[in-house]
Design a protein around this motif. Structure first.
Motif, PDB file in Angstrom:
ATOM      1  N   PHE A 608      14.031 -32.830 -14.502  1.00  0.00           N
ATOM      2  CA  PHE A 608      14.448 -33.045 -13.124  1.00  0.00           C
ATOM      3  C   PHE A 608      13.260 -33.515 -12.291  1.00  0.00           C
ATOM      4  CE2 PHE A 608      16.091 -30.579  -9.130  1.00  0.00           C
ATOM      5  CZ  PHE A 608      16.363 -31.781  -8.485  1.00  0.00           C
ATOM      6  N   ALA A 609      12.139 -32.834 -12.437  1.00  0.00           N
ATOM      7  CA  ALA A 609      10.944 -33.224 -11.680  1.00  0.00           C
ATOM      8  C   ALA A 609      10.501 -34.634 -12.041  1.00  0.00           C
ATOM      9  CB  ALA A 609       9.819 -32.225 -11.948  1.00  0.00           C
ATOM     10  N   ARG A 610      10.504 -34.940 -13.324  1.00  0.00           N
ATOM     11  CA  ARG A 610      10.024 -36.257 -13.766  1.00  0.00           C
ATOM     12  C   ARG A 610      10.970 -37.365 -13.309  1.00  0.00           C
ATOM     13  NH1 ARG A 610       5.810 -39.469 -14.565  1.00  0.00           N
ATOM     14  NH2 ARG A 610       6.056 -40.874 -16.352  1.00  0.00           N
ATOM     15  N   SER A 611      12.279 -37.147 -13.401  1.00  0.00           N
ATOM     16  CA  SER A 611      13.215 -38.178 -12.969  1.00  0.00           C
ATOM     17  C   SER A 611      13.122 -38.413 -11.463  1.00  0.00           C
ATOM     18  CB  SER A 611      14.649 -37.791 -13.352  1.00  0.00           C
ATOM     19  OG  SER A 611      14.936 -38.193 -14.673  1.00  0.00           O
ATOM     20  N   ALA A 612      12.972 -37.340 -10.695  1.00  0.00           N
ATOM     21  CA  ALA A 612      12.813 -37.514  -9.254  1.00  0.00           C
ATOM     22  C   ALA A 612      11.551 -38.311  -8.944  1.00  0.00           C
ATOM     23  CB  ALA A 612      12.764 -36.148  -8.570  1.00  0.00           C
ATOM     24  N   GLU A 613      10.488 -38.056  -9.692  1.00  0.00           N
ATOM     25  CA  GLU A 613       9.254 -38.808  -9.483  1.00  0.00           C
ATOM     26  C   GLU A 613       9.434 -40.282  -9.828  1.00  0.00           C
ATOM     27  OE1 GLU A 613       4.571 -38.883 -10.918  1.00  0.00           O
ATOM     28  OE2 GLU A 613       6.023 -37.658 -11.992  1.00  0.00           O
ATOM     29  N   LEU A 614      10.071 -40.565 -10.967  1.00  0.00           N
ATOM     30  CA  LEU A 614      10.285 -41.961 -11.356  1.00  0.00           C
ATOM     31  C   LEU A 614      11.164 -42.679 -10.331  1.00  0.00           C
ATOM     32  CD1 LEU A 614      10.784 -41.720 -15.225  1.00  0.00           C
ATOM     33  CD2 LEU A 614       8.725 -42.319 -13.952  1.00  0.00           C
ATOM     34  N   LEU A 615      12.161 -41.989  -9.790  1.00  0.00           N
ATOM     35  CA  LEU A 615      13.011 -42.599  -8.774  1.00  0.00           C
ATOM     36  C   LEU A 615      12.201 -42.904  -7.520  1.00  0.00           C
ATOM     37  CD1 LEU A 615      15.756 -43.485  -7.727  1.00  0.00           C
ATOM     38  CD2 LEU A 615      16.256 -41.097  -7.169  1.00  0.00           C
ATOM     39  N   GLY A 616      11.338 -41.977  -7.110  1.00  0.00           N
ATOM     40  CA  GLY A 616      10.489 -42.233  -5.957  1.00  0.00           C
ATOM     41  C   GLY A 616       9.540 -43.392  -6.176  1.00  0.00           C
ATOM     42  N   ARG A 617       8.996 -43.481  -7.384  1.00  0.00           N
ATOM     43  CA  ARG A 617       8.098 -44.601  -7.679  1.00  0.00           C
ATOM     44  C   ARG A 617       8.859 -45.917  -7.730  1.00  0.00           C
ATOM     45  NH1 ARG A 617       4.677 -42.326 -12.723  1.00  0.00           N
ATOM     46  NH2 ARG A 617       3.708 -44.406 -12.603  1.00  0.00           N
ATOM     47  N   ALA A 618      10.089 -45.884  -8.246  1.00  0.00           N
ATOM     48  CA  ALA A 618      10.906 -47.096  -8.246  1.00  0.00           C
ATOM     49  C   ALA A 618      11.195 -47.537  -6.818  1.00  0.00           C
ATOM     50  CB  ALA A 618      12.213 -46.841  -9.005  1.00  0.00           C
ATOM     51  N   ALA A 619      11.496 -46.585  -5.949  1.00  0.00           N
ATOM     52  CA  ALA A 619      11.725 -46.926  -4.544  1.00  0.00           C
ATOM     53  C   ALA A 619      10.480 -47.563  -3.933  1.00  0.00           C
ATOM     54  CB  ALA A 619      12.118 -45.668  -3.774  1.00  0.00           C
ATOM     55  N   ASP A 620       9.316 -47.096  -4.309  1.00  0.00           N
ATOM     56  CA  ASP A 620       8.071 -47.677  -3.813  1.00  0.00           C
ATOM     57  C   ASP A 620       7.926 -49.121  -4.281  1.00  0.00           C
ATOM     58  OD1 ASP A 620       5.563 -47.607  -2.473  1.00  0.00           O
ATOM     59  OD2 ASP A 620       4.557 -47.232  -4.381  1.00  0.00           O
ATOM     60  N   VAL A 621       8.207 -49.373  -5.552  1.00  0.00           N
ATOM     61  CA  VAL A 621       8.129 -50.736  -6.090  1.00  0.00           C
ATOM     62  C   VAL A 621       9.089 -51.656  -5.341  1.00  0.00           C
ATOM     63  CG1 VAL A 621       8.584 -52.160  -8.131  1.00  0.00           C
ATOM     64  CG2 VAL A 621       7.383 -49.971  -8.375  1.00  0.00           C
ATOM     65  N   LEU A 622      10.257 -51.141  -5.003  1.00  0.00           N
ATOM     66  CA  LEU A 622      11.295 -51.960  -4.382  1.00  0.00           C
ATOM     67  C   LEU A 622      11.168 -52.042  -2.862  1.00  0.00           C
ATOM     68  CD1 LEU A 622      14.350 -50.724  -6.492  1.00  0.00           C
ATOM     69  CD2 LEU A 622      13.093 -52.869  -6.751  1.00  0.00           C
TER      70      LEU A 622
END
Length: 952
Positions: A608-622
């Motif tokens: 859960f923690a890792r997926s939330a982090e990846l989603l936040g990083r994806a939002a940053d890229v986008l």
């Protein structure tokens, strides 16, 4: 002295999106990529220019000289393609050094049919009744038409409900197999585009197709599976477009004028195999002069044309053939053919015999007690049956596939000739991109097994296994394997297509089913498996620099993380619901693969923690700042919740398992340096206590070596990698495996099969360690998405004296290889044009920033320490680095007192390196006799580097 000028750069390998073949693509504005070949050191692109040409070579559009270093997934700069439109594209580049290339060879790009209105064809099915409870004869469908003089080009757009083989004037159309493949048919159905101009003649022509059940209505799922999951009627959709020199366009489409019958294929099923009676062939049925008055009519079948999509990835093709390596007779008198390699595909046979004689081929991966090992196949028959016609018969199935190494041959007419059979290797025709080699033959064989396992399970979509009654798109497997897959092959389009199915099959509440396409009666949602929704897109972004895949999947990623947040509630701990946990932990019993050592809540909350982090990083890229803040803060809060619930202040993690510590160390779940130090020390102790055997399942295995390296335990990671006893990565290799097994002990040391119901000998998930081999052993990794910048950081260790990884990045070939000779460690690095690399030398820690070209460093390498003399006062830490010697010790103890060997191991391995061999023998009967036997055995053992000392 004469200096030769550096040749100008060559812009090569121009391609659109991720397509190997840009015929019939679905993108109206495909992104363009190119690689530049040049021998100029440190070459970087300064500018480029693109041209769009007509089919006659006339320049239709061109860009100005664009000042940019971009060469990967560059936005389409021209007018968008309309349906059927063809362009020829070329590029030229300029370097920062003032160099300039010539124009590249043109790339032909042609759009497919982009809207439902482009289709005049309709799906048609034979107008007859069928028994839907079992496989039926394969329908044949045909029509005839006239081609006028002056034909310029012809395109066939075709798909099916089921799988199809298209035929035109007596020959096969294209080289695709099992087309249109498997997608979430209710949302996405692929169609294929073929250039069939050369197959047509002026005058009468015939277009036909044969249909098979495939995934559409064939059996799917375990426990016997279910039929007709997507529909009950096989149907064909075909639109042949004829374009003439005078500009006119004629169409031949599937409609009520087509005719239908059946032929030699009497039944086909992906699990059970294919049955063919060659006596029932209808020769010439796919030619214009065939008389079809005894055929029946067809009727229309409704299927939403809005679901039609062009393929993103390559088709399934026949890739290679293998000849038998041996033939022998089983104890029961059966003829068994060994192809020497566990593979996926089928057998092609060549045979002469009496018409009516039936040859039966049954397939399996292993032998059990000298017979074909069919028990792991469960309810899948994996059997092809071919009934001969007169004369020579050459046959291979069309609408099935098998996972096998061995084939049992029954009913062969006359003496059996092994040359009459060949195995046909079949899978999605992905481009190979990555290689690894080392000084350790067993590790190299392991890597080759991983490659073969991926090949067999990347048949149109990423499956779990290719042989039994399953073969489903399990999300957890590809979720952990995606980094390895993206290195070994170009999987960008392949996985983009599968992710579109994942989003389409995502449940209304955001849950991600554990198999995609979702075909289970009741969808199962669980951590790790569902987290493929975030992990796979991020892997594609990291390895291919594809920002658009994050954009395409962002809603799916977000819905998944929001779903987990809802299940976790205010505590942010996902402790409810069914979880697979650390699936197939070697401590789990054969009948309960989820009963591992790591608490399910630990696994679920960590992910859960890792997926939330990846989603936040994806939002940053986008460029989505609100989403970035929301989900990075969520990841921070989940990490804090994890730490508060599962981690002691000193750093011990509940479950006290290798997987728990691997998660904590690699997912950033430990809040302080003290916790990280304690976790690292505890992980090393657990490894030692377990005798350097693997103790992780699906979750921990991809992380364990990285976790060890993160705490400086590089040598321990190598000990884990090179362990040969079960459970370990190399144990299957020593047992003759040629693919990666599902279980660490799918085959037991005595050659018998694991007693569990779930046993496969071709599962790639535990081969995720290959990513660590590439990144850490050889030292080749992306420092920026898409390898725009490389990270070269090898970590030599163990008994390795060399390792090398090679990868075709989006910019060209990158290499990191090292070897030790004559007291030196030599590091050789190749950096592709238009990129740079950060290189960290393993011996000194020096860091260099280098540009494109070949670079070599030499540094003194301290000689390997001499092995510690083995005595009865030796500790496990001294023996663990001499595994062959330690195995000899265990063999002697087991021979002396088998019932005491496990207690001896536990005592010797668990004492933090303080208990001696002498102390561990306490409690073993006839201790002095055992000690003497140990000395005798070690004195004789060829791997012993020293003699066992005195045992007084």
């Amino acid at each position: 002295m004469t200096f030769l000028p550096t040749p100008p750069p060559r812009a090569v390998h121009l391609h659109a999106e991720h397509h190997q073949d840009a015929l019939g693509i679905g993108e109206p504005s495909p992104r363009l990529s190119w690689r530049t070949e040049t021998d100029a050191p440190n070459w970087m692109q300064a500018a480029f220019q693109l041209q769009s040409l007509g089919v006659d070579g006339q320049v239709l559009e061109e860009t100005p000289r664009v000042q940019s270093a971009g060469s990967v997934l560059v936005a389409w700069p021209f007018t968008p393609l309309t349906s059927r439109e063809q362009r020829r594209l070329r590029v030229r580049v300029w370097g920062r050094d003032g160099s300039a290339s010539a124009w590249s060879e043109p790339l032909s790009v042609e759009a497919g049919l982009q809207t439902p209105a482009d289709w005049q064809a309709r799906f048609v099915t034979p107008d007859w009744d069928e028994d839907l409870t079992r496989p039926q004869p394969a329908p044949l469908l045909r029509t005839t038409f006239t081609v006028r003089p002056g034909l310029r080009s012809a395109r066939l757009y075709v798909t099916a409900l089921g799988v199809y083989e298209a035929r035109l004037n007596g020959s096969r159309v294209g080289d695709h197999w099992l087309a249109p493949g498997w997608t979430s048919y209710r949302h996405r159905l692929r169609y294929q585009t073929f250039d069939v101009t050369a197959q047509l003649t002026t005058g009468e022509n015939a277009l036909g197709a044969m249909l098979g059940d495939g995934w559409y209505r064939g059996r799917l799922g375990f426990g016997g599976g279910r039929r007709n999951l997507y529909g009950e009627r096989l149907a064909l959709l075909a639109q042949l477009e004829l374009r003439y020199d005078d500009g006119t366009l004629e169409r031949v489409v599937t409609d009520e004028r087509w005719r239908a019958s059946t032929g030699a294929v009497r039944a086909s099923d992906l699990y059970d195999g294919e049955t063919c009676d060659a006596r029932l062939e209808q020769p010439g049925w796919d030619t214009p002069r065939f008389e079809d008055r005894h055929w029946t009519g067809v009727r229309a079948v409704h299927h939403d044309l809005g679901t039609l999509v062009a393929p993103d990835g390559p088709p399934v093709r026949r890739i290679q053939t293998l000849a038998p390596v041996s033939v022998h007779t089983s104890p029961s008198g059966r003829t068994l053919v060994d192809f020497g390699q566990n593979l996926v595909g089928w057998v092609r046979l060549r045979v002469n015999g009496e018409a009516g004689q039936t040859v039966t081929l049954r397939h399996a991966e292993v032998l059990e007690h000298g017979e074909l090992g069919t028990r792991p196949l469960r309810f899948a028959e994996c059997t092809d049956r071919y009934t001969l016609k007169d004369g020579e018969n050459v046959w291979e199935p069309r609408f099935t596939f098998h996972g096998f190494r061995y084939v049992q041959v029954d009913g062969w007419p006359g003496p059996f000739d092994p040359a009459s059979l060949e195995a046909v290797v079949v899978h999605s025709d992905l481009e190979r991109r990555g290689w690894f080699e080392s000084s350790e033959p067993l590790v190299d064989r392991l890597h080759e097994n991983i490659v073969w396992g991926m090949r067999g399970n990347f048949l149109d979509l990423p499956t779990d296994c290719p042989q039994r009654d399953e073969r489903l798109g399990w999300t957890g497997d590809i979720g952990v394997f995606a980094p390895t897959a993206t290195f070994l092959y170009d999987t960008a389009g392949f996985l983009r297509s599968w992710l579109a199915d994942l989003a389409a099959d995502q449940l209304p509440d955001g849950g991600v089913p554990c198999v995609v396409p979702q075909v289970l009666e009741t969808p199962i949602v669980a951590a790790v498996w569902g987290d493929a929704a975030t992990f796979v897109p991020w892997a594609l972004y990291e390895r291919y620099g594809d920002r658009d895949i994050l954009a395409a999947q962002f809603s799916s990623m977000q819905r998944w993380v929001d779903y987990v947040a809802g299940r976790a509630g205010k505590s942010l701990l996902w402790t409810q619901d069914f979880q697979f946990g650390d699936w197939l932990d070697p401590a789990a019993p054969p009948d309960n693969a989820a009963a591992g050592r790591t608490q399910p809540g630990v696994v679920a909350t960590a992910y859960f923690a890792r997926s939330a982090e990846l989603l936040g990083r994806a939002a940053d890229v986008l460029g989505r700042p609100e989403a970035r803040e929301t989900y990075l803060n969520l990841a921070r809060d989940v990490r804090a919740a994890f730490n508060g619930e599962y981690v002691t202040p000193s750093g011990q993690i509940i479950s006290d398992s290798a997987t728990a510590y691997a998660l904590g160390l690699t997912f950033g779940l430990l809040g302080t340096d003290g916790q990280r130090h304690k976790a690292g020390e505890r992980l090393k102790v657990l490894l030692r206590e377990n005798g350097d055997h693997i103790s992780t399942g699906f979750v921990g295995t991809p992380l364990i070596c990285d976790a060890l390296c993160a705490v400086g335990a590089v040598q321990e990671a190598y000990l884990l990698l090179t362990q040969e006893e079960c459970p370990s990565w190399l144990y299957p290799v020593t047992m003759g495996a040629t693919t990666v097994w599902e279980r660490w002990d799918s085959m037991l040391p005595d050659g018998s099969l694991n007693p569990g119901e779930m046993t496969s000998f071709n599962h790639y998930a535990l081969g995720a360690v290959a990513d660590w081999l590439h990144r850490s052993v050889a030292g080749l990794a992306p420092a920026e998405p898409g390898y725009r910048r490389l990270e070269i950081r090898p970590l030599p260790g163990g008994t390795f004296t060399r390792a090398r990884a090679r990868h075709i990045t989006p910019y060209g070939e990158a290499v990191s290889g090292w070897f030790i000779e004559h007291g030196e460690l030599v590091l050789e690095v190749v950096v592709p044009p238009n990129t740079s690399a950060r290189v960290t030398l393993p011996t000194t820690g020096e860091v260099f920033e280098v540009g494109a070209g070949t670079h070599t460093w030499r540094r003194p390498q301290a000689p390997a320490a001499a092995p510690t003399p083995v005595t009865l006062d030796s500790t496990y830490d001294e023996l663990r680095v001499q595994p062959q010697v330690y195995r000899a010790v265990l063999e002697v103890v087991e021979a002396h007192s088998a019932e005491h060997v496990q207690a001896f191991r536990r005592a010797f391995q668990s004492a933090a390196g303080t208990m001696t061999l002498r102390g561990a023998l306490f409690g073993v009967p006839l201790r002095d006799a055992l000690a003497h036997a140990l000395q005798t055995r070690l004195n004789e053992h060829p791997a012993a580097r020293v003699l066992l000392g005195e045992h007084r």
